[in-house]
Design a protein around this motif. Structure first.
Motif, short mmCIF file in Angstrom:
data_model
loop_
_atom_site.label_atom_id
_atom_site.label_comp_id
_atom_site.label_asym_id
_atom_site.label_seq_id
_atom_site.Cartn_x
_atom_site.Cartn_y
_atom_site.Cartn_z
N ILE A 1 -21.18 25.02 -38.78
CA ILE A 1 -21.92 25.54 -37.63
C ILE A 1 -21.00 25.69 -36.42
CG2 ILE A 1 -23.71 24.93 -35.93
CD1 ILE A 1 -25.19 23.61 -38.38
N GLU A 2 -20.10 24.75 -36.23
CA GLU A 2 -19.18 24.76 -35.09
C GLU A 2 -18.01 25.72 -35.30
OE1 GLU A 2 -19.34 22.94 -32.00
OE2 GLU A 2 -21.40 22.97 -32.74
N GLY A 3 -17.89 26.32 -36.47
CA GLY A 3 -16.81 27.27 -36.73
C GLY A 3 -15.47 26.63 -37.02
N VAL A 4 -15.48 25.39 -37.47
CA VAL A 4 -14.25 24.68 -37.80
C VAL A 4 -13.82 25.04 -39.22
CG1 VAL A 4 -13.24 22.37 -38.10
CG2 VAL A 4 -14.93 22.77 -36.30
N VAL A 5 -12.54 25.32 -39.43
CA VAL A 5 -12.02 25.55 -40.79
C VAL A 5 -11.86 24.18 -41.43
CG1 VAL A 5 -10.14 26.45 -42.18
CG2 VAL A 5 -10.85 27.67 -40.11
N LEU A 6 -12.58 23.96 -42.52
CA LEU A 6 -12.64 22.65 -43.15
C LEU A 6 -11.96 22.65 -44.51
CD1 LEU A 6 -16.38 22.00 -42.32
CD2 LEU A 6 -14.41 21.01 -41.16
N TYR A 7 -11.45 21.48 -44.87
CA TYR A 7 -10.76 21.28 -46.15
C TYR A 7 -11.30 20.01 -46.80
CZ TYR A 7 -7.52 24.42 -43.83
OH TYR A 7 -6.97 25.48 -43.15
N LEU A 8 -11.16 19.93 -48.11
CA LEU A 8 -11.58 18.76 -48.87
C LEU A 8 -10.38 18.04 -49.45
CD1 LEU A 8 -14.51 20.36 -50.92
CD2 LEU A 8 -14.67 18.99 -48.84
N ASP A 9 -10.50 16.73 -49.59
CA ASP A 9 -9.47 15.95 -50.25
C ASP A 9 -10.13 14.80 -50.99
OD1 ASP A 9 -6.97 15.15 -51.11
OD2 ASP A 9 -6.57 13.96 -49.32
N GLY A 10 -9.60 14.47 -52.17
CA GLY A 10 -10.07 13.34 -52.95
C GLY A 10 -10.61 13.79 -54.28
N PRO A 11 -11.11 12.95 -55.08
CA PRO A 11 -10.66 11.57 -55.17
C PRO A 11 -9.31 11.51 -55.89
CG PRO A 11 -12.44 11.93 -56.72
CD PRO A 11 -12.21 13.22 -55.98
N ARG A 12 -8.42 10.77 -55.33
CA ARG A 12 -7.09 10.55 -55.90
C ARG A 12 -6.44 9.39 -55.15
NH1 ARG A 12 -3.37 12.57 -52.35
NH2 ARG A 12 -4.11 14.15 -50.92
N ALA A 13 -5.49 8.78 -55.75
CA ALA A 13 -4.78 7.64 -55.15
C ALA A 13 -5.78 6.67 -54.52
CB ALA A 13 -3.74 8.13 -54.16
N TYR A 14 -5.69 6.46 -53.21
CA TYR A 14 -6.57 5.51 -52.54
C TYR A 14 -7.94 6.08 -52.20
CZ TYR A 14 -5.41 7.98 -48.27
OH TYR A 14 -5.27 8.95 -47.31
N LEU A 15 -8.10 7.41 -52.25
CA LEU A 15 -9.40 8.03 -51.96
C LEU A 15 -10.30 7.96 -53.19
CD1 LEU A 15 -8.46 11.28 -50.01
CD2 LEU A 15 -9.46 9.19 -49.09
N THR A 16 -11.42 7.27 -53.06
CA THR A 16 -12.34 7.18 -54.19
C THR A 16 -13.42 8.23 -54.12
OG1 THR A 16 -13.63 5.50 -53.02
CG2 THR A 16 -11.91 4.73 -54.53
N ASP A 17 -13.65 8.79 -52.96
CA ASP A 17 -14.65 9.84 -52.78
C ASP A 17 -14.01 11.03 -52.07
OD1 ASP A 17 -16.78 8.33 -53.83
OD2 ASP A 17 -17.20 7.42 -51.88
N TRP A 18 -14.72 12.14 -52.04
CA TRP A 18 -14.25 13.32 -51.34
C TRP A 18 -14.42 13.11 -49.84
CZ3 TRP A 18 -11.73 17.29 -53.52
CH2 TRP A 18 -11.79 17.37 -54.92
N ARG A 19 -13.49 13.67 -49.06
CA ARG A 19 -13.56 13.61 -47.61
C ARG A 19 -13.31 14.99 -47.03
NH1 ARG A 19 -10.76 7.93 -46.08
NH2 ARG A 19 -12.37 6.64 -47.01
N VAL A 20 -13.80 15.17 -45.81
CA VAL A 20 -13.67 16.45 -45.11
C VAL A 20 -12.59 16.31 -44.03
CG1 VAL A 20 -14.87 18.14 -43.67
CG2 VAL A 20 -16.10 17.00 -45.53
N TYR A 21 -11.70 17.31 -43.98
CA TYR A 21 -10.60 17.32 -43.01
C TYR A 21 -10.58 18.65 -42.26
CZ TYR A 21 -8.79 13.17 -45.29
OH TYR A 21 -8.64 11.90 -45.78
#
Length: 151
Positions: A38-58
């Motif tokens: 909604i805010e017009g931010v270009v978003l990316y996903l990362d995970g799960p890998r290494a220490y990330l157990t769930d997906w996160r938004v960046y």
């Protein structure tokens, strides 16, 4: 290498498959994604890998030459959520009669014509983010399928 290519080379990815989710049920990273769109931010996903157990938004914060990749989490970070409250919030408060311990409620609004939506959550930021999504996208919203089962 373009900025987006550099971000993707760092291991982050763009969302490819989106699924419908009830805006009132959004939480965690899925809620962050919906607000960022909604805010017009270009978003990316990362995970799960290494220490990330769930997906996160960046998101990419900064300019063309110097920038940082940071988590986009306005639903839990006042640095990101506070400016949203300034732009979208009419009023908020705590309703002690909803749920076992009460619930925060927030009205989000926009002009032309004046529209308002009320949403609740276990924190002011969650309630605010849900109200923004309801106001700008309606009862359902599209989010990456990776975020649906991970809250």
């Amino acid at each position: 290498m373009s900025g987006q290519a550099a971000v993707l080379a760092s291991g982050l990815k763009l969302a490819t498959e989106l699924v419908k989710v009830s805006a009132a049920d959004l939480s965690g990273e899925a809620l962050a994604w919906a607000v960022g769109e909604i805010e017009g931010v270009v978003l990316y996903l990362d995970g799960p890998r290494a220490y990330l157990t769930d997906w996160r938004v960046y998101y990419r914060r900064g300019g063309q030459v110097s920038y940082r990749i940071e988590r986009y989490n306005p639903q839990e970070n006042w640095t990101l959520g506070g400016p949203l409250a300034d732009r979208h919030c009419k009023v908020f408060g705590h309703n002690k009669h909803v749920g076992a311990n009460g619930e925060w409620r927030t009205f989000a609004y926009k002009d032309g014509p004046m529209l308002m939506r009320l949403a609740g959550g276990d924190s002011i930021l969650v309630a605010l983010c849900r109200a923004i999504v309801l106001l700008h996208r309606g009862e359902t919203v599209l989010v990456p399928k990776e975020l649906v089962s991970h809250g």
